[in-house]
Each structure stands twice: as structure tokens, then as C-alpha cells.
Design a protein around this motif. Structure first.
Motif, PDB file in Angstrom:
ATOM      1  N   VAL A  54      94.032  44.592 117.078  1.00 56.72           N
ATOM      2  CA  VAL A  54      94.614  44.620 118.422  1.00 56.72           C
ATOM      3  C   VAL A  54      93.529  44.511 119.489  1.00 56.72           C
ATOM      4  O   VAL A  54      93.747  43.890 120.539  1.00 56.72           O
ATOM      5  CB  VAL A  54      95.488  45.873 118.610  1.00 56.72           C
ATOM      6  N   VAL A  55      92.356  45.071 119.242  1.00 59.81           N
ATOM      7  CA  VAL A  55      91.238  44.879 120.165  1.00 59.81           C
ATOM      8  C   VAL A  55      90.922  43.387 120.309  1.00 59.81           C
ATOM      9  O   VAL A  55      90.693  42.878 121.410  1.00 59.81           O
ATOM     10  CB  VAL A  55      90.002  45.665 119.698  1.00 59.81           C
ATOM     11  N   GLY A  56      90.938  42.668 119.171  1.00 63.81           N
ATOM     12  CA  GLY A  56      90.696  41.234 119.225  1.00 63.81           C
ATOM     13  C   GLY A  56      91.770  40.483 119.976  1.00 63.81           C
ATOM     14  O   GLY A  56      91.493  39.544 120.746  1.00 63.81           O
ATOM     15  N   ILE A  57      93.013  40.882 119.779  1.00 59.69           N
ATOM     16  CA  ILE A  57      94.128  40.245 120.495  1.00 59.69           C
ATOM     17  C   ILE A  57      94.006  40.504 121.996  1.00 59.69           C
ATOM     18  O   ILE A  57      94.180  39.597 122.826  1.00 59.69           O
ATOM     19  CB  ILE A  57      95.467  40.774 119.953  1.00 59.69           C
ATOM     20  N   GLU A  58      93.714  41.743 122.353  1.00 62.87           N
ATOM     21  CA  GLU A  58      93.601  42.103 123.767  1.00 62.87           C
ATOM     22  C   GLU A  58      92.484  41.325 124.451  1.00 62.87           C
ATOM     23  O   GLU A  58      92.621  40.884 125.600  1.00 62.87           O
ATOM     24  CB  GLU A  58      93.356  43.604 123.906  1.00 62.87           C
ATOM     25  N   GLY A  59      91.331  41.196 123.760  1.00 62.69           N
ATOM     26  CA  GLY A  59      90.240  40.430 124.349  1.00 62.69           C
ATOM     27  C   GLY A  59      90.648  38.999 124.622  1.00 62.69           C
ATOM     28  O   GLY A  59      90.358  38.440 125.696  1.00 62.69           O
ATOM     29  N   MET A  60      91.320  38.389 123.661  1.00 63.48           N
ATOM     30  CA  MET A  60      91.778  37.006 123.827  1.00 63.48           C
ATOM     31  C   MET A  60      92.762  36.893 124.981  1.00 63.48           C
ATOM     32  O   MET A  60      92.658  35.997 125.832  1.00 63.48           O
ATOM     33  CB  MET A  60      92.425  36.524 122.539  1.00 63.48           C
ATOM     34  N   TYR A  61      93.758  37.796 125.024  1.00 63.60           N
ATOM     35  CA  TYR A  61      94.744  37.753 126.106  1.00 63.60           C
ATOM     36  C   TYR A  61      94.062  37.824 127.479  1.00 63.60           C
ATOM     37  O   TYR A  61      94.414  37.081 128.401  1.00 63.60           O
ATOM     38  CB  TYR A  61      95.717  38.924 125.986  1.00 63.60           C
ATOM     39  N   SER A  62      93.114  38.747 127.613  1.00 62.11           N
ATOM     40  CA  SER A  62      92.521  38.962 128.934  1.00 62.11           C
ATOM     41  C   SER A  62      91.731  37.752 129.403  1.00 62.11           C
ATOM     42  O   SER A  62      91.864  37.320 130.558  1.00 62.11           O
ATOM     43  CB  SER A  62      91.636  40.215 128.924  1.00 62.11           C
ATOM     44  N   ALA A  63      90.916  37.172 128.520  1.00 60.33           N
ATOM     45  CA  ALA A  63      90.125  36.009 128.918  1.00 60.33           C
ATOM     46  C   ALA A  63      91.022  34.805 129.186  1.00 60.33           C
ATOM     47  O   ALA A  63      90.844  34.088 130.182  1.00 60.33           O
ATOM     48  CB  ALA A  63      89.099  35.692 127.837  1.00 60.33           C
ATOM     49  N   ALA A  64      91.992  34.572 128.294  1.00 62.24           N
ATOM     50  CA  ALA A  64      92.888  33.426 128.473  1.00 62.24           C
ATOM     51  C   ALA A  64      93.690  33.565 129.760  1.00 62.24           C
ATOM     52  O   ALA A  64      93.947  32.569 130.455  1.00 62.24           O
ATOM     53  CB  ALA A  64      93.817  33.304 127.271  1.00 62.24           C
ATOM     54  N   SER A  65      94.063  34.792 130.104  1.00 60.47           N
ATOM     55  CA  SER A  65      94.897  34.973 131.295  1.00 60.47           C
ATOM     56  C   SER A  65      94.138  34.641 132.574  1.00 60.47           C
ATOM     57  O   SER A  65      94.741  34.183 133.557  1.00 60.47           O
ATOM     58  CB  SER A  65      95.442  36.407 131.356  1.00 60.47           C
ATOM     59  N   LEU A  66      92.821  34.868 132.587  1.00 56.24           N
ATOM     60  CA  LEU A  66      92.042  34.512 133.778  1.00 56.24           C
ATOM     61  C   LEU A  66      92.011  33.002 133.978  1.00 56.24           C
ATOM     62  O   LEU A  66      91.946  32.515 135.116  1.00 56.24           O
ATOM     63  CB  LEU A  66      90.621  35.061 133.680  1.00 56.24           C
ATOM     64  N   ILE A  67      92.050  32.251 132.875  1.00 53.30           N
ATOM     65  CA  ILE A  67      92.089  30.792 132.970  1.00 53.30           C
ATOM     66  C   ILE A  67      93.497  30.326 133.332  1.00 53.30           C
ATOM     67  O   ILE A  67      93.713  29.602 134.306  1.00 53.30           O
ATOM     68  CB  ILE A  67      91.627  30.153 131.652  1.00 53.30           C
ATOM     69  N   LEU A  68      94.485  30.742 132.556  1.00 55.27           N
ATOM     70  CA  LEU A  68      95.842  30.240 132.714  1.00 55.27           C
ATOM     71  C   LEU A  68      96.515  30.750 133.982  1.00 55.27           C
ATOM     72  O   LEU A  68      97.396  30.084 134.538  1.00 55.27           O
ATOM     73  CB  LEU A  68      96.676  30.618 131.493  1.00 55.27           C
ATOM     74  N   GLY A  69      96.127  31.935 134.444  1.00 53.98           N
ATOM     75  CA  GLY A  69      96.729  32.492 135.654  1.00 53.98           C
ATOM     76  C   GLY A  69      96.113  31.985 136.940  1.00 53.98           C
ATOM     77  O   GLY A  69      96.598  32.313 138.028  1.00 53.98           O
ATOM     78  N   GLY A  70      95.028  31.210 136.852  1.00 54.44           N
ATOM     79  CA  GLY A  70      94.427  30.620 138.031  1.00 54.44           C
ATOM     80  C   GLY A  70      93.280  31.391 138.646  1.00 54.44           C
ATOM     81  O   GLY A  70      92.646  30.917 139.592  1.00 54.44           O
ATOM     82  N   THR A  71      92.954  32.573 138.110  1.00 53.83           N
ATOM     83  CA  THR A  71      91.866  33.367 138.686  1.00 53.83           C
ATOM     84  C   THR A  71      90.531  32.656 138.552  1.00 53.83           C
ATOM     85  O   THR A  71      89.720  32.634 139.491  1.00 53.83           O
ATOM     86  CB  THR A  71      91.792  34.754 138.018  1.00 53.83           C
ATOM     87  N   ALA A  72      90.264  32.076 137.389  1.00 49.79           N
ATOM     88  CA  ALA A  72      88.986  31.385 137.186  1.00 49.79           C
ATOM     89  C   ALA A  72      88.822  30.230 138.153  1.00 49.79           C
ATOM     90  O   ALA A  72      87.721  29.979 138.665  1.00 49.79           O
ATOM     91  CB  ALA A  72      88.871  30.904 135.739  1.00 49.79           C
ATOM     92  N   ALA A  73      89.901  29.512 138.426  1.00 51.03           N
ATOM     93  CA  ALA A  73      89.834  28.399 139.373  1.00 51.03           C
ATOM     94  C   ALA A  73      89.652  28.903 140.802  1.00 51.03           C
ATOM     95  O   ALA A  73      88.897  28.327 141.590  1.00 51.03           O
ATOM     96  CB  ALA A  73      91.092  27.546 139.270  1.00 51.03           C
TER      97      ALA A  73
END
Length: 330
Positions: free
Chosen positions: A187-206
């Protein structure tokens, strides 16, 4: 020179008039350690968690030149009432500043904010900077909501404006598809993936191109999912030129891999083969040394696995210390 960019601290005490929902540190019989009592949690904390002199001694024993210390993740209790969450964060941040003041070159501290109230969290960032803290630690999800949710964009924009660093620590949240025994592993691995992917897909990184973010444990499974995301974006294998006819989800922005190479990742992934993959895919200029000390024991000596990999000197120097200072903006 080695900087441990993932280490933790705990306050040794809390105000006597603190709300009942605050943590407590209770004495342990015949021991200098203290027991953290916070809700259902009972955690025996060694002196190194809360005494600066002990931290320096531990650094010397492990060959660490400096530590980036952040609050123990259980303190990131976003379920507290917002006002209590802010008061707790302010106390923890005062302790962080005191620990760092003991030796600012060797103890570099991050604070915390009440992310359950994004406006209050953003409003506390200036105080964090004024205390001399290098940035802020947040959990990988806020009461089950991804950090890339648009609700938190103003917070990240304020972080970027102030030039602070962000450390995203994976925070396991119970899920009904895996047993509780998986919380600290899969679950730690899943959470890490979710958090990083969400910054890209949610527009924060852009929206925040100069945001300096690091993820604990290399953002879990994120790196393994990136090639597939890149294929969906560009339609090609191996980052070859784009093939629009094959692209499943094309857009005109940077690729997922380009966004991912803006982030930093601690290399505490427990296997040199995993580290080699991270170096190859993301770049040695993206990786940090991390240990989770003192919640977990450091390798002896620090970064033993990294030292054994015969990395080119430039790559080793980047991972050992230069990337940490870049992430911190120093």
C-alpha cells in the motif's frame, strides 16, 4: 559527503494546555526513551527523535554529513479539527526550528501544515519560511483525496512562490482489496504512485513548473507505470519519436516522463536493481539518499548499497548530496 534526505523527528513534549486530541509523550520506566501516544498509536521513541545532540552523534556514527528531518508521518493527522491541526503544526514547526538551530548545516528541517484546511495550510507557509525551515512535509493523500486534486493547487502555488521544498511521504490508507498486513509494504507503493501521478494528471505539475517536490521510497510503483503512461501519451516504445496513430491518450503537453523528471525521489527502495532502473529511467540527477531514520535503521554505513554500485563519480556525487541541495533550493 552524504545528505540523508529522508529522516524523521518527534517533539519531546507538548503544551500542558494542549487540546485532548494532541499527542502525548509519556515516560517509559527505566528508560530515557518516551512513548508517543496518539489516538490508537503507541510508539516508543528513542532520544535521537527529539534531542539534537543525539542526532549529531548518530550522524557521526553513520557517516552522514547532514539530515533533512521531517515530522514522523503519524503526526500528519488530517482528521483533526482544522484549528487543532493548525495548532499542532505550529508546535511541531517550533520544535523543528529548535532542532535545526542546534546546527543548521547538519540538521535541515521541514515543517508540517493542516492540509485538511488548504487555505490555512497555505497561510502557514510564510511562517514556516520565517522560522528558517526549508519546506514542508505532506502525506500522499488528504483524507483519501489525491494531492493533485484542484483543491490543493493554491497551496502548491504558494509553496512555489515562496521557494519552499515539499516532501511527499506515502501514507497508507486501508483498502478492502488487501489485508492490513499490506499497509507498510504494497500500500505504501500504491500511495506513492497515486500521489506522483496525481500531480501530473491533476495539472499541478503543469501549473507549477518550478515546484520542487520529493517523494518517499521513489514514489512506490510510479516509475514502473511511467513507460505505459508515456506510450498512451505518445504511441511509441522506449521514448522513440511519437507515433500519433498508436497514441491512446495524446495531448500537446510534456510527456509523463518529462513531468516525472522534474520531481525528486529518495532511493530507499531496498535493492540495487531497482536503483539502477531509477537511474536509467529518471536520471541520477533525480535521486536522493534516504533512510527513514530513526524509525528504521540506516544501512551500515549510510548508503551502503549505493556505494556498492560503482556509479560514475558525477552520478554518485549527485545522489549523495548535490540533488538534495537542489531540491532544497540551496
Amino acid at each position: 559527503m552524504i545528505v540523508d534526505a529522508h529522516a524523521h523527528f518527534l517533539p519531546g513534549s507538548y503544551p500542558h494546555d494542549a487540546p485532548e486530541c494532541f499527542p502525548r509523550m509519556e515516560p517509559i520506566a527505566d528508560s530515557s526513551d518516551l512513548l508517543l501516544v496518539f489516538g490508537q498509536m503507541r510508539f516508543p521513541a528513542k532520544q535521537v527523535f527529539f534531542e539534537a545532540e543525539k542526532r549529531i552523534e548518530a550522524q557521526e556514527a553513520s557517516g552522514v554529513a547532514a539530515e533533512v528531518i521531517s515530522p514522523m508521518p503519524p503526526l500528519l493527522r488530517y482528521d483533526l479539527p482544522a484549528a487543532d491541526g493548525l495548532a499542532l503544526a505550529q508546535h511541531v514547526n517550533d520544535v523543528a526550528a529548535e532542532l535545526s538551530a542546534h546546527d543548521p548545516e547538519r540538521i535541515i528541517a521541514l515543517g508540517m501544515v493542516p492540509m485538511q484546511d488548504p487555505d490555512a495550510a497555505a497561510g502557514e507557509l510564510q511562517a514556516i519560511k520565517d522560522r528558517g525551515l526549508a519546506g514542508v512535509e505532506i502525506a500522499s493523500n488528504i483524507l483519501g483525496r489525491s494531492i493533485g486534486d484542484e483543491t490543493f493547487l493554491p497551496f502548491f502555488q504558494e509553496v512555489e512562490r515562496l521557494g519552499l521544498a515539499v516532501f511527499v511521504h506515502a501514507m497508507p490508507a486501508p483498502i478492502d482489496r488487501l489485508p492490513m498486513s499490506a499497509m507498510g509494504t504494497y500500500v505504501v507503493g500504491i500511495e506513492g504512485m497515486y500521489s506522483a501521478a496525481s500531480l501530473i494528471l491533476g495539472g499541478t505539475a503543469a501549473a507549477c513548473p518550478d515546484l520542487r517536490v520529493s517523494f518517499s521510497h521513489a514514489a512506490g510503483g510510479f516509475a514502473m507505470s511511467l513507460p505505459r503512461a508515456n506510450y498512451f501519451w505518445g504511441g511509441s516504445w522506449n521514448e522513440e519519436p511519437r507515433d500519433p496513430e498508436r497514441a491512446v491518450m495524446p495531448d500537446d503537453g510534456p510527456s509523463p516522463l518529462e513531468y516525472a523528471r522534474r520531481f525528486y525521489y529518495d532511493s530507499m527502495v531496498f535493492d540495487r536493481r531497482a536503483i539502477r532502473y531509477l537511474v536509467d529511467l529518471l536520471g541520477a540527477d533525480r535521486l536522493l539518499v534516504g533512510s527513514d531514520f530513526p524509525a528504521m535503521l540506516r544501512e551500515d554505513p549510510i548508503a551502503r548499497t549505493l556505494r556498492s554500485m560503482d556509479l560514475p563519480d558525477d552520478q554518485w556525487q549527485d545522489i549523495a548530496h548535490r540533488n538534495a541541495y537542489r531540491w532544497l533550493g540551496r
